[in-house]
Design an enzyme around this catalytic site. Structure first.
Site, PDB file in Angstrom:
ATOM      1  N   ASP A 422       1.930   1.727  -0.867  1.00 31.35           N
ATOM      2  CA  ASP A 422       2.480   3.002  -1.303  1.00 31.35           C
ATOM      3  C   ASP A 422       1.399   3.882  -1.914  1.00 31.35           C
ATOM      4  O   ASP A 422       0.457   3.405  -2.555  1.00 31.35           O
ATOM      5  CB  ASP A 422       3.578   2.750  -2.339  1.00 31.35           C
ATOM      6  CG  ASP A 422       4.130   4.044  -2.911  1.00 31.35           C
ATOM      7  OD1 ASP A 422       4.828   4.762  -2.176  1.00 31.35           O
ATOM      8  OD2 ASP A 422       3.826   4.352  -4.086  1.00 31.35           O
ATOM      9  N   GLU A 477       0.609   4.285   3.466  1.00 32.80           N
ATOM     10  CA  GLU A 477       1.324   5.545   3.289  1.00 32.80           C
ATOM     11  C   GLU A 477       0.304   6.590   2.854  1.00 32.80           C
ATOM     12  O   GLU A 477       0.036   6.775   1.673  1.00 32.80           O
ATOM     13  CB  GLU A 477       2.434   5.405   2.243  1.00 32.80           C
ATOM     14  CG  GLU A 477       3.303   6.650   2.184  1.00 32.80           C
ATOM     15  CD  GLU A 477       3.925   6.894   0.817  1.00 32.80           C
ATOM     16  OE1 GLU A 477       5.048   7.403   0.774  1.00 32.80           O
ATOM     17  OE2 GLU A 477       3.273   6.592  -0.199  1.00 32.80           O
TER      18      GLU A 477
END
Length: 826
Positions: A422, A477
């Site tokens: 993330d 990401e």
């Protein structure tokens, strides 16, 4: 030198130089410009939309050079000939435009190699370094429990808990020269002094003389008193007896050619307004995922986070599972159940930042410490203004140990098959992507704004993951699209397997909110879907959890809005809004999958057009769980139209399972007709025809293709099983015609050497496959005809041979005799 705890002396922490103009000699900034895209901000992550460089032809690809490979993979490699060994970085062969940034790549590769060399010298290698959880936290040794904690700013320290009545006077800890506190507690009466599942905390005194209690940084389970509002978490000593430990029974499934990922949140997966459990998810939801032909599950919110509404992205305890959903053994049951179904398991790992929570989280250790002696940077450098969270100091030796060990922990203890990292954009740049528009200019990626410490950490992380688990799947990401992010470390890349194609969902949301159907530009849609770096794989998605959170709307909600509550019954005719909504929902998701990347992701519930957003319990909604659920009953109710979107989702995944088009490097868009509103493209050997026109149906529509032969329908969104009127015939054979001069593409039809004609109804997508010769017999009537034709041919051939041997008259006499015998038998 070595120390008793196996630690590198603190003075070496953060001693590597920071990126500066002196270190880097930048080449000309006159690189060819790339198209700019707008910048948008979501609740969780900035989404700077990225344009990429033109693709490098396949013939220009080469393998990495052996010299640079040795530097990046061999722990024992020396640095004496580094400049020579990095003369030919493999990444430059993939993208020659990167060579002007050779100084930057040399710098960060050198930093990476030096860091690995130090780890080898002081820790015995990256593999051993990443076993920090065997040293830190609470661990069983022969006849005792040993607890170690890195807290260099602490003046005194104790271990307290239920086991000593929260009085640490008899459990004082000792500090070594590297800031590590430790204590060894012998067993009592043959039993561990600290019982399994009992509460513990690290109590220490900082510089101002104040004593504070903190959850151990390496704790493996943390819980709270659910009867008390806003109660603080407690660290739990988790060491169940062998009889209570979950034993994995099933092997990891093999790595698929292309991941079809089902993104899921266990807590909100119940149809009831409550927190679901790991075991309920395993038994109730995993079979749904398998039935819809996904091959990978990506679990959100696994790492413990005290604030439920953070969606799991404000992590407080990095080695602990979220206790809301059950125990560590329950999570192991879930993962093993997934493996038994052939589903791979990815975990959302958050190493980009940590919760600002002092009481429950890692931030509580950042007391009176300098930046070199803390998990986080100090001042503004250590704080993310948009996320209200703390930022790691990736140059710190103990931070590297903590984060790398964390990755190994989740792989080896829980059998995860990989990660989705993330917030990678925040890690890659000192500005964290805040107020930054990435236009595609390479200077945006390779400058003083680049956080080389973080890049080196990510290179180490990917090296470690793929060393422990060669078949791991690791996804970044990243909204910036840094070149080389998805190339191997051995080539000078960062080492991720895939990057999320984050510009795609924003494009769909923009179109659905701001453009009428007639205004949709098929060229722009096609460009957005195909605009990715050659040789760096992407995971495409039309919408993820970001679009489902309250304040935004899912694609289904944008298309049909309030009519989803009143117009989804099959017992009455569909309204124009519902017809349009279901048709476009299928088309948008499918074209995103088919054209947008080398893998595909869908968020839980979006496959059947879940009608409501997600709203986690928070002050603004009275701490309600009402919209923190999934309404599975909608897709299970036979008379509701949700089943059509779900069936189509199942079918498109099955199509990839059969034809492996996602894994194919052959992707050719042959037509984007703005007037007809039709996109035609090939992926693998399949031909896709998407008609986005709201009204026009085209008969005998000519589409180009590569291979000659006969084509049939492989998938049709207009089929009645997917809620359509069924206008396309599936038993029709489409024969190709050659186009233009062989070998001269400009004379062909849409640059394709062959073509065939199809029926293309409005708002439909149809996929055609080429019938191979061995498939011709799949049609029983056709096969019977072939057999009859062969039999007749054989009889004629035999007659000709006999006539030549005995003469026509004699042959006729024998046939007459046979007929007479047959008559007498009757």
């Amino acid at each position: 030198m070595y120390c008793s705890a196996g630690l590198l002396p603190t003075p070496l922490s953060g001693s590597l130089p920071s990126l500066s103009t002196k270190d880097l000699k930048w080449a000309s900034r006159n690189r060819r410009g790339l198209a700019k895209e707008h910048v948008g901000v979501s609740q969780k992550v900035l989404k700077q939309h990225k344009s990429f460089t033109p693709r490098v032809p396949t013939q220009n690809r080469v393998e990495h050079s052996s010299a640079i490979y040795a530097v990046l993979t061999d722990d024992s490699s020396t640095m004496t000939t580094f400049e020579e060994e990095t003369e030919n970085i493999g990444l430059f062969s993939v993208d020659p435009a990167l060579e002007q940034y050779k100084d930057h790549f040399n710098y960060r590769i050198k930093r990476y190699a030096e860091q690995k060399k130090l780890i080898e010298e002081y820790e015995g290698g990256l593999d051993e370094f990443a076993k920090g959880y065997l040293k830190f936290g609470l661990n069983r040794e022969e006849g005792s429990i040993v607890y170690q904690e890195w807290a260099p700013a602490a003046q005194e320290a104790q271990l307290v808990g239920d086991f000593n009545g929260w009085d640490g006077s008899n459990h004082q800890m000792e500090k070594n020269q590297f800031g590590v506190w430790s204590i060894k507690i012998p067993d009592f009466d043959g039993k561990p002094a600290i019982p399994h599942n009992s509460r513990v905390k690290f109590r220490f005194k900082h510089g101002n003389g104040v004593w504070v209690d903190r959850i151990p940084a390496w704790i493996r389970f943390a819980t709270l008193d659910s009867t008390k509002f806003a109660a603080p978490y407690d660290g739990i000593y988790w060491d169940p007896p062998l009889s209570e430990r979950y034993q994995f029974k099933y092997p990891r499934p093999p790595k698929p050619k292309a991941p079809r990922i089902y993104e899921a949140h266990v807590g909100m997966s119940s149809s009831e307004p409550r927190v679901n459990s790991y075991r309920e998810f395993a038994d109730d939801v995993l079979p749904r995922i398998k039935e819809n032909n996904y091959n990978t599950v990506q679990l959100m919110a696994v790492m413990e986070h005290s604030y439920y509404a953070s969606f799991g992205y404000h992590v407080t305890n990095f080695f602990a599972i979220s206790s809301r959903c059950g125990t560590p053994e329950d999570l192991k049951y879930l993962i093993d159940k997934a493996h038994s179904l052939g589903l791979r398991m990815l975990m959302d790992v958050v190493h980009s930042h940590a919760s600002n929570n002092v009481t429950d989280g890692l931030n509580g250790f950042d007391v009176g410490q300098s930046s070199q002696d803390s998990y986080f940077h100090t001042g503004d450098q250590g704080y993310h203004k948009l996320w209200d969270s703390r930022l790691f100091n990736y140059s710190n030796w103990e931070v590297l140990r903590f984060l790398l060990s964390n990755l190994r922990w989740w792989i080896e203890e829980f059998n995860f098959d990989g990660f989705r990292f993330d917030g990678v954009t925040s890690m890659l740049y000192h500005h964290h992507g805040i107020n930054t528009a990435f236009t595609g200019d390479y200077n945006e990626y390779f400058s003083e704004a680049t956080d080389v410490d973080a890049v080196v950490y990510l290179m180490l992380a990917n090296c470690l993951i793929h060393r422990i688990l060669p078949d791991a799947t690791v996804v970044a990401e990243d909204v910036s699209g840094m070149p080389g992010l998805g190339r191997p470390v051995s080539e000078g890349g960062v080492g991720f397997d895939y990057r999320l194609a984050m510009a795609i969902p924003d494009k769909w949301i923009d179109y659905l909110k701001n453009k009428h159907d007639e205004e949709w530009s098929l060229k722009e849609i096609s460009s957005t879907l195909t605009n990715r770096r050659y040789s760096e794989k992407c995971i495409s998605y039309a919408e993820s959890h970001d679009q489902a959170i309250v304040g935004d709307k899912t694609i289904a909600f944008l298309l049909m809005d309030k009519e989803m509550y009143s117009g989804m019954s099959c017992l009455e005719d569909a309204s124009p809004i519902i017809e349009r909504g279901i048709a476009l929902h299928k088309m948008i998701h499918f074209i995103t999958m088919a054209l947008g990347g080398e893998g595909y992701l869908n968020f839980m519930g979006n496959e059947f057009g879940h009608p409501e957003w997600i709203d986690f319990p928070r002050e603004g909604n009275g701490w309600s769980y009402e919209k923190c659920k999934r309404q599975w009953e909608l897709v299970d109710t036979d008379h509701l139209r949700y089943k059509f979107m779900n069936a189509f989702d199942r079918a498109v995944n099955k199509l990839d399972e059969k034809f492996s088009f996602l894994a194919s490097t052959k992707q050719i868009v042959s037509s984007t007709n703005e007037e007809d509103k039709v996109i035609v493209f090939e992926r693998g050997d399949l031909v896709f025809v998407f008609n986005f026109h709201p009204e026009n149906t085209y008969e005998g529509y000519k589409v180009g293709c590569d291979l000659p032969g006969k084509y049939r329908v492989a998938l049709d969104s207009d089929s009645s099983e997917f809620g359509g009127p069924g206008r396309v015939g599936h038993n029709v054979d489409h024969f190709t015609n050659p186009e233009g001069i062989p070998g001269v593409p400009e004379t062909n039809f849409n640059n394709r050497p062959n073509s065939f004609k199809v029926l293309s109804p409005a708002r439909t997508c149809v996929v055609y496959y080429r019938v191979e010769e061995d498939e011709e017999g799949s049609d029983p009537d056709e096969e019977l005809g072939k057999m009859e034709e062969t039999a007749v041919t054989d009889v004629v051939a035999k007659q000709e041979v006999l006539e030549e041997a005995i003469g026509p008259a004699k042959l006729q006499s024998l046939e007459d005799d046979d007929m007479g015998d047959d008559a007498s038998q009757d």
